[in-house]
Design a protein around this motif. Structure first.
Motif, PDB file in Angstrom:
ATOM      1  N   VAL A  32       6.544 -24.747  14.283  1.00 27.30           N
ATOM      2  CA  VAL A  32       5.563 -25.815  14.323  1.00 27.30           C
ATOM      3  C   VAL A  32       4.733 -25.729  13.057  1.00 27.30           C
ATOM      4  N   ARG A  33       4.533 -26.886  12.419  1.00 28.97           N
ATOM      5  CA  ARG A  33       3.792 -26.941  11.158  1.00 28.97           C
ATOM      6  C   ARG A  33       2.893 -28.179  11.170  1.00 28.97           C
ATOM      7  N   GLY A  38      -2.675 -36.383  10.154  1.00 30.85           N
ATOM      8  CA  GLY A  38      -2.779 -36.249  11.595  1.00 30.85           C
ATOM      9  C   GLY A  38      -1.479 -36.084  12.326  1.00 30.85           C
ATOM     10  N   LYS A  39      -0.444 -35.585  11.674  1.00 35.60           N
ATOM     11  CA  LYS A  39       0.847 -35.371  12.311  1.00 35.60           C
ATOM     12  C   LYS A  39       1.170 -33.880  12.345  1.00 35.60           C
ATOM     13  N   ALA A  40       2.213 -33.536  13.078  1.00 41.77           N
ATOM     14  CA  ALA A  40       2.735 -32.175  13.136  1.00 41.77           C
ATOM     15  C   ALA A  40       4.238 -32.266  13.342  1.00 41.77           C
ATOM     16  N   VAL A  41       4.984 -31.331  12.792  1.00 44.28           N
ATOM     17  CA  VAL A  41       6.427 -31.309  12.917  1.00 44.28           C
ATOM     18  C   VAL A  41       6.822 -30.108  13.761  1.00 44.28           C
ATOM     19  N   PHE A  42       7.758 -30.345  14.664  1.00 43.23           N
ATOM     20  CA  PHE A  42       8.303 -29.296  15.520  1.00 43.23           C
ATOM     21  C   PHE A  42       9.803 -29.246  15.300  1.00 43.23           C
ATOM     22  N   VAL A  43      10.314 -28.050  15.038  1.00 44.90           N
ATOM     23  CA  VAL A  43      11.738 -27.841  14.768  1.00 44.90           C
ATOM     24  C   VAL A  43      12.272 -26.851  15.789  1.00 44.90           C
ATOM     25  N   ALA A  44      13.319 -27.236  16.500  1.00 41.51           N
ATOM     26  CA  ALA A  44      14.042 -26.344  17.405  1.00 41.51           C
ATOM     27  C   ALA A  44      15.400 -26.056  16.786  1.00 41.51           C
ATOM     28  N   HIS A  45      15.698 -24.783  16.600  1.00 45.85           N
ATOM     29  CA  HIS A  45      16.896 -24.367  15.864  1.00 45.85           C
ATOM     30  C   HIS A  45      17.691 -23.402  16.739  1.00 45.85           C
ATOM     31  N   PHE A  46      18.984 -23.704  16.907  1.00 48.78           N
ATOM     32  CA  PHE A  46      19.873 -22.881  17.730  1.00 48.78           C
ATOM     33  C   PHE A  46      21.139 -22.579  16.926  1.00 48.78           C
ATOM     34  N   ASP A  87       8.463 -38.789   2.993  1.00 50.90           N
ATOM     35  CA  ASP A  87       8.372 -37.672   2.048  1.00 50.90           C
ATOM     36  C   ASP A  87       7.046 -37.669   1.301  1.00 50.90           C
ATOM     37  N   LYS A  88       6.527 -38.840   1.010  1.00 48.88           N
ATOM     38  CA  LYS A  88       5.320 -38.896   0.196  1.00 48.88           C
ATOM     39  C   LYS A  88       4.103 -38.371   0.943  1.00 48.88           C
ATOM     40  N   ARG A  89       3.972 -38.683   2.217  1.00 52.65           N
ATOM     41  CA  ARG A  89       2.806 -38.259   2.981  1.00 52.65           C
ATOM     42  C   ARG A  89       2.992 -36.897   3.638  1.00 52.65           C
ATOM     43  N   TRP A  90       4.207 -36.601   4.103  1.00 49.16           N
ATOM     44  CA  TRP A  90       4.442 -35.377   4.868  1.00 49.16           C
ATOM     45  C   TRP A  90       5.085 -34.263   4.046  1.00 49.16           C
ATOM     46  N   GLY A  91       5.606 -34.589   2.879  1.00 46.79           N
ATOM     47  CA  GLY A  91       6.297 -33.581   2.099  1.00 46.79           C
ATOM     48  C   GLY A  91       7.733 -33.396   2.573  1.00 46.79           C
ATOM     49  N   ARG A  92       8.350 -32.331   2.110  1.00 47.56           N
ATOM     50  CA  ARG A  92       9.728 -32.046   2.510  1.00 47.56           C
ATOM     51  C   ARG A  92       9.784 -31.656   3.986  1.00 47.56           C
ATOM     52  N   THR A 251      14.567 -31.970  14.963  1.00 50.77           N
ATOM     53  CA  THR A 251      13.315 -32.111  14.230  1.00 50.77           C
ATOM     54  C   THR A 251      12.588 -33.343  14.742  1.00 50.77           C
ATOM     55  N   VAL A 252      11.319 -33.179  15.080  1.00 51.09           N
ATOM     56  CA  VAL A 252      10.535 -34.294  15.597  1.00 51.09           C
ATOM     57  C   VAL A 252       9.148 -34.230  14.976  1.00 51.09           C
TER      58      VAL A 252
END
Length: 653
Positions: A32-33, A38-46, A87-92, A251-252
């Motif tokens: 989680v990052r 005002g957003k956040a990214v959650f990545v689930a990796h298996f 990409d511009k607002r959230w980055g990579r 990724t969400v």
């Protein structure tokens, strides 16, 4: 004796099962990052791996192993995406982005020389085409998607550079494996695709990291959600055993501000991960524990000022902390920002049920210092070096054009631009007839000599003579070019180019003109007036200069993590060897309008003709079947009734 024999068989079966389970591995991780705006990214990796030759598996999905054996796939990736990553607002994105809709690309092993192909085809190209058809059929059935449309030859292309490994050097890293690529921008993504995705996991969404994906409405209500499934068959270096590796990533991007909670401490607004993912609406307070089949089960929280992350309870023990330094994008003095990474091991969670104590679930609390403003730009390590856009040019129903623009993005004034190379991949359907002589590449408005560029096949040479470089009209250079023209109703057109962009160049444009073809009536989709979806172009950059944490180094706290290895561009396995995986950026899709007939006109014509024919045929049929004797039929019947009445009176008398 019989009992002894049964015990011996049971012991051998137990040893075989134990060795089979030891040969398989399953790792699950989550990240989680917080993001700007005002957003956040959650990545689930298996990540799962197992011997390819096995017929029975403990936790590895048998269906994927059968598909890998049946299609001789070397590497295949299928993705379903809804929304577009900003990409511009959230980055990579932590593990890369994917295009809208469905995308599938794959490379195959060559068929054995002494083995027969499924059909009578003996050519390797025909064998790969059969493998591709089988792969799309199996994957489409497994993930409930209409991938059978990728069997059409006007959709499938064979890229040479875009999906190959590359370290940014001038010479390409060539591979003997042929690759195929297909994209369906109009494919809708829904729960029907997520359910098969979760069924491939040993614990599905009942335990472990996948338990955080229980709220379907939250996932598909997010501005960006992407699911990717990567299948690889690799040969082990120790014993030469072939293994199949399955990597699943979800990724969400979620709205952190909408899930914010009001706390007593007004200076630190908080957001819990369970509330962010909508688990509170499912009656859950977090993750109940690790999957029993997992070798690694970890949750990472990556933050930088003014954000902070902490666990809501100590059920997973104390976190392991790692740091990295990165420049702030919004600071003019280029001060360093300390990026913190906290890692919790879910295997350390308390085994007691949740009702035994109040801290039976694991949850992460994200907080922000209210005294600091909300960041509006990502850190330099997250910010892309180029922003890419694509748009249509021209007007009318006959002629048009397509233009790809790469603009250097310098979020910090003290960040120095570097020389770089870029690979551009653009596939257009056959009804977009591109004129090769109109292809133009400009560097800051100065045209490059496209005609003198080398072929892409020459980029695989180990040695390159600098004296044979093409003559440049500007500072940029077209190092390689591949152009495959389209054929009507047979194959699309493909453009691949490798460009050298000096540090002094800010804008690169690749443009071409085209002519729109006329389609037959049966070739139009049901919503023809909406337009035709054009698959997004792909721009590949060298492995980016991403943030790398101080881990797996001598004297450092070693942290094995396939997810972090993939984020940092390293070979999976806990070492520091670069993976040479380029950064692929998918451009926006296009909606192309073609000359479309008025489909209501056939209905009007059919209605008018049918009305006229009914009147004509009715009159003709009446004239042909009418008899002259029927003219006085009513008078005759009346006379007969009168005579019968008189006879009846006489009979009564």
């Amino acid at each position: 004796l019989v009992a002894l024999f049964a015990a011996l068989v049971a012991s051998r079966a137990g040893v075989a099962d134990g060795s089979r389970a030891a040969a398989e591995s399953f790792d699950e991780e989550a990240l989680v990052r917080p993001l700007p705006d005002g957003k956040a990214v959650f990545v689930a990796h298996f990540r799962q791996s197992a011997p390819l030759a096995s017929r029975h598996f403990e936790s590895f999905p048998k269906a994927m192993a059968q598909i890998a054996r049946e299609t001789r796939v070397a590497e295949a990736e299928l993705s379903f995406t809804q929304g577009r990553w900003d990409d511009k607002r959230w980055g990579r994105a932590p593990v890369g982005t994917k295009p809208i809709g469905a995308e599938l690309w794959a490379s195959f092993h060559a068929p054995p020389a002494n083995a027969s192909v499924r059909s009578s085809a003996t050519d390797s190209a025909d064998a790969h085409s059969e493998d591709w058809d089988a792969l799309t059929a199996h994957m489409g059935g497994l993930f409930c998607a209409s991938l059978s449309r990728m069997n059409a030859r006007e959709i499938v292309v064979e890229p040479a550079l875009a999906f190959s490994r590359w370290n940014g050097a001038r010479d390409a890293t060539r591979s003997t494996r042929r690759k195929k690529h297909g994209s369906l921008p109009s494919e809708s993504v829904c729960v029907e695709n997520l359910t098969p995705f979760l069924k491939l996991l040993p614990c599905r969404d009942r335990a472990g990291v996948a338990e955080a994906l229980a709220s379907r409405t939250t996932l598909f209500g997010a501005p960006y959600v992407s699911m990717s499934t990567l299948v690889e068959t690799t040969k082990s270096g120790d014993d030469g055993e072939w293994r199949v590796v399955l990597t699943q990533t979800l990724t969400v991007a979620l709205d952190r501000a909408a899930a914010q909670e009001t706390t007593d401490d007004a200076e630190k607004p908080e957001t819990r991960l369970s509330r962010l993912l909508g688990l509170d609406r499912k009656g859950k307070e977090g993750i109940s524990g690790a999957c029993v089949a997992a070798r690694l089960s970890r949750v990472h929280a990556e933050t930088h000022a003014p954000f902070a992350a902490a666990a809501t309870s100590d059920v997973a023990g104390a976190p392991r902390e790692h740091t990295a330094l990165c420049e702030r994008s919004a600071s003019k003095d280029a001060s360093k920002a300390l990026v913190r990474l906290k890692t919790w091991d879910l295997a350390n969670m308390d085994a007691r049920p949740p009702f035994a104590n109040g801290n039976g679930f694991f949850d992460v609390k994200l907080s922000r210092d209210a005294g600091a403003p909300e960041p509006r730009a990502p850190l330099v390590g997250y910010a892309p070096e180029f922003l890419a856009e694509r748009h249509l040019t021209g007007s009318g129903n006959r002629d048009g054009g397509v233009s790809i623009e790469l603009r250097r993005h310098l979020p910090s004034s003290d960040r120095k631009p570097l020389d770089t190379r870029v690979r551009v991949f653009q596939a257009l359907p056959w009804y977009v007839r591109v004129f090769a002589h109109t292809l133009k590449v400009t560097f800051d408005g100065v045209d490059a000599n496209v005609a003198a560029s080398r072929s892409v096949t020459d980029l695989g040479r180990n040695h390159f003579d600098a004296s044979s470089a093409p003559e440049l009209l500007g500072d940029g250079e077209v190092e390689g070019l591949r152009w495959s023209p389209s054929r009507d109703r047979t194959r699309p057109s493909v453009l691949e180019a490798q460009l050298f962009v000096p540090s002094s160049v800010s804008v690169v444009r690749v443009s071409a003109r085209f002519e729109k073809a006329f389609l037959r009536t049966e070739e139009f989709p049901p919503d023809a007036n909406r337009g035709f979806d054009v698959a997004p172009a792909v721009v590949a950059f060298p492995p980016p200069r991403v943030i790398r944490f101080f881990r797996n180094l001598e004297g450092m706290d070693a942290l094995e993590s396939p997810l972090l290895d993939r984020m940092e561009g390293l070979v999976v396995g806990g070492n520091t060897q670069p993976a040479e995986v380029p950064e692929r950026v998918y451009l926006n899709g296009l909606l192309l309008t073609l000359p479309t007939p008025d489909f209501s006109m056939p209905f009007n014509v059919i209605t008018l003709v049918c009305t006229a024919m009914s009147l004509l045929s009715g009159g003709v049929l009446s004239a042909l079947t009418r008899r002259p004797a029927w003219a006085g039929f009513k008078e005759q019947k009346a006379e007969q009734k009168k005579k019968l009445a008189e006879l009846a009176k006489r009979a009564k008398a």
